[in-house]
Design an enzyme around this catalytic site. Structure first.
Site, PDB file in Angstrom:
ATOM      1  N   THR A   7       0.808  -1.220   0.000  1.00 32.15           N
ATOM      2  CA  THR A   7       0.000   0.000   0.000  1.00 32.15           C
ATOM      3  C   THR A   7       0.839   1.267   0.000  1.00 32.15           C
ATOM      4  O   THR A   7       0.511   2.233  -0.687  1.00 32.15           O
ATOM      5  CB  THR A   7      -0.926  -0.001   1.240  1.00 32.15           C
ATOM      6  OG1 THR A   7      -1.767  -1.145   1.185  1.00 32.15           O
ATOM      7  CG2 THR A   7      -1.783   1.256   1.270  1.00 32.15           C
ATOM      8  N   ASP A  51       1.775  -7.764  -3.938  1.00 35.19           N
ATOM      9  CA  ASP A  51       0.988  -7.543  -2.736  1.00 35.19           C
ATOM     10  C   ASP A  51       1.553  -8.478  -1.678  1.00 35.19           C
ATOM     11  O   ASP A  51       1.922  -9.613  -1.971  1.00 35.19           O
ATOM     12  CB  ASP A  51      -0.484  -7.871  -3.015  1.00 35.19           C
ATOM     13  CG  ASP A  51      -1.381  -7.548  -1.837  1.00 35.19           C
ATOM     14  OD1 ASP A  51      -1.332  -8.322  -0.848  1.00 35.19           O
ATOM     15  OD2 ASP A  51      -2.115  -6.567  -1.888  1.00 35.19           O
TER      16      ASP A  51
END
Length: 334
Positions: A7, A51
Site C-alpha cells: 500500500t 501484494d
C-alpha cells in the site's frame, strides 16, 4: 530504500483514478522534505512488485540477497512492504541475516502515500531517520525491526493486530525499541548490540511446515489429516493460554504417533502476549511428556520463519529441537 510492493508505494492515477505504483525515481518531487535530510538515499524497486499476501520464501531470499549485495555501501536499509505479511518477512530476515550490524527497517502504511491522510509519509521519513541514526559512530538500531505509526518494534517479536488503525502492529512480549514523538527516544537497553564478524546470509528455507490452530470442536479427522500431510516436517501448534490443549485420548495419540514418525511439533500460544508454560496445567503436562516442544513467548510468525530456517539449514532433528528452545535472534525469552 527497497520497495517490494504494498500500500505505501501506491498513488492515485489522475487520469483513471485507480491506484498505481509510486515512481520512486521522482521521490524528491513528491516529498521535497527529503532534501532537508543530510543523507544520500538510493532507491531500488523489485521488478515484480507484489501484494504482501503473495509473499513467499523465494522473495525473502531475493530481498536478503539485495541487502547482501549492497551491505558495505550503506549505513542502513529501509524495506517498503505490505503490512499483511510484514511480521513474517521481518522475522524471516532476522534469521537470514546473521551477524547483522546495521539497521534493516521494515515499514508500510494503511493508506497509500498518494492519499491526503496517508500515514505512509511519516512512516517513510521516520524509517529513513532510524536507518541512518548513529550515536558515537554506532547505529542506533542495528537489527531487523518494524516501524509503524510511532513505534519501532523488534521484527521477530511483532504481529499485525489491526487492519484499520494506523497503529497496526504490536509486540506483546517485548518492549518497544524506540518511541517516536517530537524526538526519537531509543530504548537502548532493549536494542541488540551490533554483531561482530562478517555478515552471513542464509538462503535456504524448507516450506514443509504447517500451522495447526486448536479450537473447540476440532475433530479427530481434521487433526489426523493435518498431521499426515505428505512431506510435512514441522508443525506450529497454536494452543490455548499458556500452552494448553485437549486431553482427549485420540488427540494425544495422534500427536505422539506423528512425533514418533519424526514430525517436530512446536507449541505456541494463540494469545498476543504471554508465554507457553508446559506443565503448568494438566492440559499441557502430557504434551511435554510426548515430546511437544515449548515455544515460550515466540510469535506464530517468528515460529514459522524459524522452523523453515532451521529445517532449511539441514540440521539434525535433535539440533533443531535444541535451537527451537533457544533464542537465536532475540525472538523469544527463555
Amino acid at each position: 530504500m527497497l520497495y517490494t510492493g504494498g500500500t505505501i508505494g501506491m498513488m492515485k492515477d489522475p487520469k483513471t483514478g485507480s491506484l498505481v505504483p509510486f515512481d520512486f525515481g521522482n521521490i524528491y518531487e513528491h516529498m521535497p522534505v527529503l532534501r532537508n535530510l543530510d543523507y544520500v538515499i538510493d532507491f531500488y524497486s523489485f521488478e515484480n512488485l507484489i501484494d504482501s499476501s503473495n509473499m513467499t520464501p523465494e522473495f525473502w531470499i531475493e530481498l536478503a540477497e539485495k541487502i547482501e549485495q549492497n551491505y558495505e555501501n550503506y549505513d542502513g536499509f529501509v524495506v517498503l512492504h505490505g503490512s499483511d505479511t510484514m511480521a513474517y518477512s521481518a522475522s524471516a530476515l532476522s534469521f537470514m541475516l546473521e551477524n547483522l550490524a546495521k539497521p534493516v527497517v521494515f515499514t508500510g502504511s494503511q493508506l497509500p502515500m498518494g492519499m491526503v491522510r496517508s500515514d505512509g509519509r511519516e512512516n517513510f521519513v521516520t524509517s529513513i531517520e532510524i536507518a541512518a541514526s548513529k550515536i558515537n559512530g554506532m547505529p542506533c538500531a542495528p537489527e531487523v525491526c518494524i516501524f509503524f505509526e510511532n513505534q519501532l518494534l523488534r521484527g521477530n517479536r511483532s504481529t499485525k493486530f489491526n487492519a484499520e488503525n494506523f497503529n497496526a502492529f504490536s509486540s506483546g512480549n517485548y518492549p518497544t525499541l524506540a518511541d517516536v514523538g517530537i524526538k526519537i527516544k531509543y530504548n537502548r537497553e532493549f536494542i541488540a548490540k551490533p554483531k561482530e564478524g562478517k555478515l552471513i546470509v542464509h538462503k535456504k528455507f524448507d516450506r514443509n511446515v504447517g500451522i495447526l490452530k486448536l479450537f473447540p470442536g476440532i475433530t479427530h479427522a481434521f487433526v489426523k489429516h493435518a498431521l499426515s500431510t505428505p512431506g510435512l516436517k514441522g508443525v506450529i501448534m497454536e494452543t490455548y493460554g499458556s500452552g494448553n490443549a485437549p486431553t482427549a485420548e485420540w488427540f494425544l495419540d495422534d500427536l505422539a504417533d506423528a512425533i514418533r514418525k519424526g514430525l517436530i511439533i512446536y507449541n505456541v500460544t494463540q494469545c498476543k502476549s504471554g508465554s507457553v508454560e508446559m506443565g503448568r496445567y494438566e492440559t499441557s503436562l502430557t504434551l511435554d511428556k510426548i515430546g511437544v516442544i515449548s515455544g515460550y513467548d515466540i510469535t506464530t510468525e517468528s515460529a514459522l520463519a524459524k522452523m523453515m530456517y532451521l529445517l532449511g539449514e539441514g540440521f539434525s532433528r535433535s539440533k533443531i529441537k535444541k535451537y527451537l528452545q533457544e533464542s537465536l535472534r532475540g525472538e523469544m525469552t527463555v
